[in-house]
Design an enzyme around this catalytic site. Structure first.
Site, PDB file in Angstrom:
ATOM      1  N   GLU A 142      27.421 -36.378 -13.479  1.00 15.13           N
ATOM      2  CA  GLU A 142      27.605 -37.795 -13.126  1.00 15.13           C
ATOM      3  C   GLU A 142      28.817 -38.392 -13.856  1.00 15.13           C
ATOM      4  OE1 GLU A 142      23.191 -39.207 -11.735  1.00 15.13           O
ATOM      5  OE2 GLU A 142      23.712 -39.583 -13.833  1.00 15.13           O
ATOM      6  N   GLU A 151      20.814 -35.020  -6.777  1.00 14.13           N
ATOM      7  CA  GLU A 151      19.729 -35.701  -7.482  1.00 14.13           C
ATOM      8  C   GLU A 151      19.178 -36.792  -6.582  1.00 14.13           C
ATOM      9  OE1 GLU A 151      20.242 -37.211 -11.421  1.00 14.13           O
ATOM     10  OE2 GLU A 151      21.521 -35.544 -12.048  1.00 14.13           O
TER      11      GLU A 151
END
Length: 372
Positions: free
Chosen positions: A163, A272
């Site tokens: 991320e 995710e």
């Protein structure tokens, strides 16, 4: 001249209905589906167990039986408690490979969680000058990937960073704005990681991925990829996190991934996601991470059935990314249950109930039709 045949029309209609109702049982083998199950050793060490249709079994066997073909492992350099280190990752890779599951490896380049709000260096790298930091990324990445290859469990895919919308290994690899000079350090660190993957991969090529959290934020995603590509970054595929709790509705996410696929001509994965199957008294007591009504989409209640339908819809959206570029889905922490006194604030979003029994969504992620 074409003559209308009512019997033929009836057969076509029946076939269309059957095909529609069995869409999830017909997921192609090339569509990767599974989850980041890195927490399994910690759950098992605390006495946790998993069951599938009432039968207790090894979680990796359950994944295979449900139709999963993909798992992800996060890896930390020197984590407190020892979980998610190199040793645990290698052991988990063996278990996954025994069940013929493909593996994605997620380097955080930290001793603990790395995400949009924090990208802390491992303690051992804290004072390294930039050139040595870049070399450390290369050496560490190559060491782990080489070890996986050597034991016969090579990763199918490697994420260099987790991320990283704001960069990684702060402050050296932090990014903001559009100044090419300010992007060079991050691109250098990412390139070191990708080179290490390629140098360690052996005879079978490993897919490299950039992972951002912006599943529903097209403006930010385009900003990041435009600057990185302009700076010369080479990578294979795009991974995004998408949680309705933080990233908006399904329509916004769909528009984003469709645009990114068309704009950059890269394959897309949602690596995710998470959706609650319960919001109850336990949610209040444990302060579940996803425990607010803002994370609940219209038509998808916080129930096992709502979670199941959400996952089915998400799979359908990814499968219909233009030009077949939607390649897979990884659910985050589907196995993170709370055994005994070892509580987690995420167990209402797992794909097992509080007792460790697989929910309907576990089968849906494996490609079986969602419950009606």
């Amino acid at each position: 001249m074409l003559i209308f045949n009512p019997f033929r029309a009836f057969i076509i209609a029946v076939i269309s209905v059957l095909l529609s109702s069995s869409a999830f049982s017909q997921l192609p083998s090339s569509f990767l589906r599974g989850g980041d199950v890195s927490e399994i050793p910690e759950v098992e060490a605390a006495g946790g167990h998993y069951s599938y249709h009432g039968k207790q079994d090894d979680p990796f066997v359950i994944m295979r039986n449900a139709g999963w073909n993909f798992v992800r492992f996060r890896i930390w350099n020197n984590p407190k408690g020892g979980w998610c280190d190199k040793e645990h990752t290698l052991a988990m890779a063996k278990r996954a490979s025994e069940q013929r599951l493909k593996i994605s490896l997620d380097f955080h380049y930290s001793d603990w969680w790395a995400d949009p709000g924090k990208q802390n260096k491992p303690a051992a790298w804290k004072n390294l000058p930039y050139d040595q930091l870049k070399q450390a990324v290369y050496d560490y990445t190559k060491d782990v990937v080489s070890a996986m290859v050597a034991q016969g469990t090579p990763p199918y895919m490697v994420q260099v960073g987790n991320e990283i919308i704001g960069g990684m290994l702060w402050p050296d690899g932090r990014v903001s704005g559009n100044d090419p000079e300010k992007w060079k350090p991050l691109i250098g660190l990412l390139d070191a990681g990708f080179r290490a993957v390629h140098d360690a991969q052996g005879s079978k090529r490993i897919v490299t991925m950039i992972h951002l959290d912006r599943g529903g934020d097209n403006k930010a995603a385009v900003w990041w990829f435009d600057n990185a590509i302009k700076g010369g970054l080479k990578f294979d595929t795009i991974g995004l996190s998408y949680y309705p709790n933080w990233h908006g509705n399904l329509e916004t996410m769909q528009a984003n991934i469709n645009d990114l696929a068309n704009r950059y001509r890269k394959d897309i994965y949602i690596v995710e996601t998470g959706y609650p199957w319960a919001m109850d008294e336990r949610t209040k007591q444990m302060q579940h991470v996803i425990g607010s009504p803002r994370g609940i989409l219209a038509g998808y209640p916080a129930t096992p059935e709502g979670q199941d339908q959400f996952l089915a819809k998400l799979i359908d959206i990814i499968r219909h990314v233009p030009h077949g570029r939607g390649k897979g889905l990884l659910y985050w922490a589907p196995t993170w249950i709370s055994p005994g006194k070892k509580a987690t604030t995420y167990d209402n979003v797992a794909l097992f109930n509080y007792e460790g029994e697989a929910l309907p969504s576990f089968d849906t992620l494996g490609g079986k039709p969602p419950a009606k």
